[in-house]
Write an enzyme that holds these catalytic residues in place. Structure first.
Site, PDB file in Angstrom:
ATOM      1  N   TRP A 356      35.291  45.776  34.985  1.00  0.00           N
ATOM      2  CA  TRP A 356      35.952  46.107  36.230  1.00  0.00           C
ATOM      3  C   TRP A 356      37.176  47.323  35.810  1.00  0.00           C
ATOM      4  O   TRP A 356      37.826  47.851  36.765  1.00  0.00           O
ATOM      5  CB  TRP A 356      36.572  45.214  36.882  1.00  0.00           C
ATOM      6  CG  TRP A 356      37.638  44.144  36.361  1.00  0.00           C
ATOM      7  CD1 TRP A 356      37.621  43.826  35.224  1.00  0.00           C
ATOM      8  CD2 TRP A 356      39.132  43.940  36.970  1.00  0.00           C
ATOM      9  NE1 TRP A 356      38.841  43.113  34.972  1.00  0.00           N
ATOM     10  CE2 TRP A 356      39.732  43.224  36.103  1.00  0.00           C
ATOM     11  CE3 TRP A 356      39.421  44.620  38.212  1.00  0.00           C
ATOM     12  CZ2 TRP A 356      40.989  42.935  36.251  1.00  0.00           C
ATOM     13  CZ3 TRP A 356      40.804  44.217  38.730  1.00  0.00           C
ATOM     14  CH2 TRP A 356      41.473  43.363  37.551  1.00  0.00           C
ATOM     15  N   ASP A 357      37.589  47.273  34.555  1.00  0.00           N
ATOM     16  CA  ASP A 357      38.475  48.021  34.001  1.00  0.00           C
ATOM     17  C   ASP A 357      38.585  49.728  34.281  1.00  0.00           C
ATOM     18  O   ASP A 357      39.299  50.270  34.631  1.00  0.00           O
ATOM     19  CB  ASP A 357      38.615  48.114  32.413  1.00  0.00           C
ATOM     20  CG  ASP A 357      38.811  46.776  31.867  1.00  0.00           C
ATOM     21  OD1 ASP A 357      38.454  45.695  32.366  1.00  0.00           O
ATOM     22  OD2 ASP A 357      39.059  46.616  30.566  1.00  0.00           O
ATOM     23  N   GLU A 486      42.908  35.234  33.749  1.00  0.00           N
ATOM     24  CA  GLU A 486      41.760  34.249  33.014  1.00  0.00           C
ATOM     25  C   GLU A 486      42.449  33.224  32.536  1.00  0.00           C
ATOM     26  O   GLU A 486      41.668  32.305  31.886  1.00  0.00           O
ATOM     27  CB  GLU A 486      41.132  35.023  32.185  1.00  0.00           C
ATOM     28  CG  GLU A 486      40.175  36.282  32.766  1.00  0.00           C
ATOM     29  CD  GLU A 486      39.456  37.332  31.677  1.00  0.00           C
ATOM     30  OE1 GLU A 486      39.717  36.974  30.542  1.00  0.00           O
ATOM     31  OE2 GLU A 486      38.542  37.848  32.304  1.00  0.00           O
ATOM     32  N   LYS A 598      47.836  35.377  32.577  1.00  0.00           N
ATOM     33  CA  LYS A 598      47.525  36.443  31.491  1.00  0.00           C
ATOM     34  C   LYS A 598      47.934  37.742  31.792  1.00  0.00           C
ATOM     35  O   LYS A 598      48.389  38.557  31.085  1.00  0.00           O
ATOM     36  CB  LYS A 598      46.162  36.209  31.040  1.00  0.00           C
ATOM     37  CG  LYS A 598      45.575  37.242  30.098  1.00  0.00           C
ATOM     38  CD  LYS A 598      44.097  37.067  30.208  1.00  0.00           C
ATOM     39  CE  LYS A 598      43.528  37.757  28.884  1.00  0.00           C
ATOM     40  NZ  LYS A 598      41.936  37.804  28.795  1.00  0.00           N
ATOM     41  N   GLN A 599      47.570  38.450  33.309  1.00  0.00           N
ATOM     42  CA  GLN A 599      47.960  39.534  33.737  1.00  0.00           C
ATOM     43  C   GLN A 599      47.952  39.738  35.260  1.00  0.00           C
ATOM     44  O   GLN A 599      47.531  38.327  35.826  1.00  0.00           O
ATOM     45  CB  GLN A 599      46.715  40.332  33.043  1.00  0.00           C
ATOM     46  CG  GLN A 599      45.129  39.824  33.850  1.00  0.00           C
ATOM     47  CD  GLN A 599      44.090  40.376  33.253  1.00  0.00           C
ATOM     48  OE1 GLN A 599      43.423  39.580  32.300  1.00  0.00           O
ATOM     49  NE2 GLN A 599      43.619  41.451  33.536  1.00  0.00           N
TER      50      GLN A 599
HETATM   51  C1  BGC Z   1      40.947  41.016  30.466  1.00  0.00           C
HETATM   52  C2  BGC Z   1      39.861  41.281  31.555  1.00  0.00           C
HETATM   53  C3  BGC Z   1      39.450  42.841  31.015  1.00  0.00           C
HETATM   54  C4  BGC Z   1      38.555  42.678  29.576  1.00  0.00           C
HETATM   55  C5  BGC Z   1      38.155  43.882  29.180  1.00  0.00           C
HETATM   56  C6  BGC Z   1      39.971  40.792  29.196  1.00  0.00           C
HETATM   57  O1  BGC Z   1      40.956  40.284  28.351  1.00  0.00           O
HETATM   58  O2  BGC Z   1      41.114  39.689  30.980  1.00  0.00           O
HETATM   59  O3  BGC Z   1      40.409  41.727  32.904  1.00  0.00           O
HETATM   60  O4  BGC Z   1      38.195  43.223  31.954  1.00  0.00           O
HETATM   61  O5  BGC Z   1      39.616  41.990  28.854  1.00  0.00           O
HETATM   62  O6  BGC Z   1      39.279  44.932  29.007  1.00  0.00           O
END
Ligand code: BGC
Length: 767
Positions: A356-357, A486, A598-599
């Site tokens: 989804w990035d 996550e 985390k984000q």
């Molecule tokens: C992130 C995801 C991301 C993936 C690839 C993961 O660490 O939590 O949001 O899509 O990395 O960049």
């Protein structure tokens, strides 16, 4: 890690050879052209620690899934971008001793990635164990004007000896992916030949029948005289030609190596060698110098549209150009079958697949810095995968709709951790959001009627079935999901997921309505083709009206998920620094039970749907969540930086910006040797343009609200918007907007509209 790279506005420079940093540098100094790319491996043999990596976009292998405990619904395989034929290889033996920087004494080592002109160079002096000292100067690039061509110039000058040199120029297709699940080699031999100055290796993948031909030509000149090769040989997946010549002290021997790399993604299997030969011969005829000149000109054009200049802070300047350079190396948008892997061509982690990035972080970069067809191709990519996304939903037990995969290469799901694969479904929302983002930025509403509506309807159908009605509360809820954070899995009613789902339904209904009004014939065709009934659209409206959102009335914030406040709430600053990063110091169990984020999660929603929230709401949520956020995804700081800019938190914005801008250059997360964080690089660009520049498009109008970090004298960025190219330069005192095109444009700056004629500059005072 202590920064070891030299600061420079246009180049990444490493001085002095440090074996411990070699793999990090191999990632950082990678080169690519959208079609192929490679890590900054040495041409000559290197027996120290290294990840040899040459990658060809779109060529992948279905590597059988490896999991501890199988769950129904898991994909059978993980599609991996393949590490492919090494075409740069040169084996150099001088008076019986092989040149190898792992065993030689290396002095005057300098490696440079010239981002302005798009090439990699290296100089060093090596003392071999027989006492011979040799100076080497190597330059190489992968062409962005002839996408299948790579070229190397490799110069050797003996410093203190005369002697014999053997140069073996080879192609090695016997390559294994470092991330292969079962240590299996994915390539099988098809053909290998070596003759005269040339050699060819054709390999094919053991599954899926990707054919890959690499053909090379090598020329050696000693003190200007051409040297003829005197041996050639092949073995399975390998071919070489060998040159012998005499080195004279102070006289330079130059090797030119050209390679053409073609695959059956673009041409018929049985024509590959013929096509590679033609392309190779064209490149040889053009010559290294002219290919290099073309390269420089083509990169100048890329920079013209996408450069960001930061005055008064070389480190920040280097950081942002590094990000832009890699974005432009990774995806050029010419091929709608391709996408942007989180590591691009710089490593193998994440399999090189699409996340989804792309929609959430990368699309805005291409929207604002390139022709709109490039961003459009990213949408077409998902449209092309729609049937597979529908199959994916079916496979998981849905009767209709589309669930796009968490990770994919060809539209099929590759990811295999249930709490992400089955539950991190917010990704579907990002794919719908990207359609909105594209149309909002470009004004290309026709895309909705052409392809967009089909994707929106199928995603909406998925949400319709994924929510459930709770009669006793008269609301719709979504249980068993994982939001972008996550570090909190399998939750009920993740606010962001509920919000993006409901927003998708709203936007889809809005697009249907507009299509009906503006293009009834197309509307009717889609209704017919999609068999879309009023029962469905009525249900969507009901879900929108009755969607449940967890909130806390006292704090007046949206809750990341049900019961979030029942966790032990604390700030990151209350933790002893020895615990950070959590993902390297805590058990997964401890992470999941904690409140640490985390984000961006709720804040991701406030970033995407920014136009639907007032500043006070954004502030309350930012103030609540940011202090709990550990930013352990590289995608995190940029969103926080943008929101902090909007809220006037200038120090925070700058602090967050620094965490994203030099993430790989300074190896913040201690993982750059795996490859660079390509998708988060687009986030860095967003922090400057949407954050410091305050760029937004609202109701077809370009808005700017710039602020400049105190440490900078000035910064400027370029954007392409609706036929105009603007250069926006912000100093501590004023903002100059130069319209570098012939088309007039209106821009709203600090809420005031100004009209800028073609080729004119307008200035306003910085607030
Ligand atoms: C992130 C995801 C991301 C993936 C690839 C993961 O660490 O939590 O949001 O899509 O990395 O960049």
């Amino acid at each position: 890690m202590k920064p070891y790279l030299k600061e420079h506005p246009w180049s990444i420079i490493e001085e002095g050879f440090d074996k411990d940093k070699h793999e990090i540098s191999e990632s950082i100094f990678s080169i690519g052209n959208g079609h192929m790319g490679q890590r900054a491996n040495f041409e000559e043999t290197y027996t120290g620690k290294s990840l040899q990596g040459s990658y060809m976009a779109g060529v992948y292998y279905p590597d059988k899934t490896r999991v501890g405990w199988w769950k129904n619904g898991y994909p059978e395989y993980f599609a991996k971008v393949l590490n492919a034929t090494n075409w740069i290889g040169l084996k150099i033996v001088i008076d019986g001793v092989e040149l190898d920087l792992n065993t030689a004494d290396v002095t005057a080592f300098r490696r440079e990635l010239n981002m302005k002109e798009g090439y990699l160079s290296r100089t060093f002096s090596a003392k071999l164990h027989n006492g011979h000292i040799i100076d080497v100067e190597a330059t190489r690039f992968v062409s962005i004007t002839s996408k299948e061509i790579g070229a190397i110039e490799y110069k050797l000058t003996p410093v203190n000896f005369d002697g014999e040199i053997e140069i073996t120029s080879y192609l090695d297709g016997d390559i294994i992916n470092s991330d292969a699940n079962y240590d299996e080699k994915f390539w099988a031999s098809v053909n290998e030949e070596a003759f005269g100055n040339e050699a060819v290796v054709t390999v094919k993948t053991k599954k899926l029948d990707f054919y890959y031909t690499s053909k090379k030509a090598t020329y050696v000149y000693t003190d200007g005289d051409a040297i003829k090769p005197d041996a050639a040989s092949t073995r399975e997946k390998y071919a070489e030609v060998v040159f012998h010549t005499t080195l004279k002290k102070g006289k330079t021997t130059v090797i030119y190596k050209y390679a053409a790399n073609v695959t059956n993604r673009d041409y018929q299997d049985d024509t590959l060698e013929q096509i590679a030969t033609k392309k190779l011969h064209d490149a040889v005829e053009t010559g290294f110098e002219t290919l290099m000149t073309d390269q420089k000109e083509a990169w100048a054009k890329k920079w013209q549209d996408s450069d960001i200049v930061i005055e008064g802070d070389v480190s920040a300047q280097q950081g942002i150009r590094f990000n832009i350079f890699h974005m432009n190396q990774t995806y050029t948008g010419e091929d709608a079958r391709l996408n942007i892997g989180p590591k691009g061509f710089t490593g193998e982690k994440y399999g090189g697949s699409t996340y989804w990035d792309t929609e959430a972080y990368c699309l805005p970069f291409y929207l604002a810095t390139a022709d709109q067809r490039i961003a459009r191709n990213l949408l077409v990519y998902r449209h092309n995968h729609l049937e597979k996304a529908k199959e994916n939903a079916k496979k998981l037990g849905f009767s209709k709709g589309a669930l796009y995969p968490m990770v994919t290469m060809n539209g099929e799901e590759c990811h295999n951790e249930w709490e992400i694969t089955f539950e991190e479904i917010h990704r579907n929302g990002a794919i719908a959001y990207a359609i909105y983002d594209y149309v909002n930025y470009t004004g290309d509403k026709a895309y909705i009627g052409e392809l967009g509506i089909e994707v929106l309807v199928e995603i909406s159908r998925f949400w319709e079935e994924r929510v459930h009605y709770v009669p006793r509360k008269d609301v719709y809820m979504m249980h068993g999901v994982t939001g972008p954070n996550e570090y909190d899995n399998n939750v009920n009613n993740n606010w962001y997921t509920n919000r993006i789902a409901s927003w998708t339904l709203e936007y889809t209904l809005e697009c249907l309505e507009e299509l009906k009004m503006t293009n009834p014939a197309t509307f009717d065709t889609w209704i017919e083709q999609l068999q879309l009934s009023e029962v469905e659209t009525t249900k969507w409206q009901e879900i929108i009206d009755k969607m449940y959102y967890p909130v806390d009335e006292d704090l007046d914030v949206f809750l990341q998920a049900d019961n979030f406040l029942d966790k032990e709430i604390m700030k990151v600053e209350e933790l002893d620094a020895k615990h950070l990063p959590l993902n390297q110091n805590w058990s997964w169990d401890r992470i999941l039970r904690s409140c640490f984020i985390k984000q961006a999660d709720v804040l991701q929603g406030l970033h995407f749907l920014n136009h639907t929230y007032d500043l006070e709401t954004i502030k309350r949520n930012f103030d609540f969540y940011e202090p709990m956020t550990v930013h352990e995804s590289s995608l995190s700081p940029c969103v926080h930086s943008i929101l902090a800019c909007q809220l006037g938190y200038q120090d925070k914005a700058y602090d967050m910006y620094l965490r994203t801008a030099r993430l790989d250059l300074d190896n913040y997360n201690n993982d750059t040797e795996d490859g660079c964080h390509i998708t988060s690089m687009a986030g860095t660009w967003m922090s400057v343009v949407q954050g410091f520049g305050g760029m937004k498009v609202i109701d077809q109008q370009l808005h700017l609200r710039p602020f400049i970090p105190g440490k900078w004298d000035a910064f400027s960025f370029k954007i392409v918007f609706r036929g105009a190219r603007l250069n926006i330069r912000v100093t501590q005192a004023q903002i100059d907007i130069t319209n570098e095109s012939h088309n007039d444009i209106d821009v709203i700056i600090f809420d005031e509209s100004i009209h800028i004629k073609g080729n004119e500059t307008m200035s306003v005072a910085t607030n």
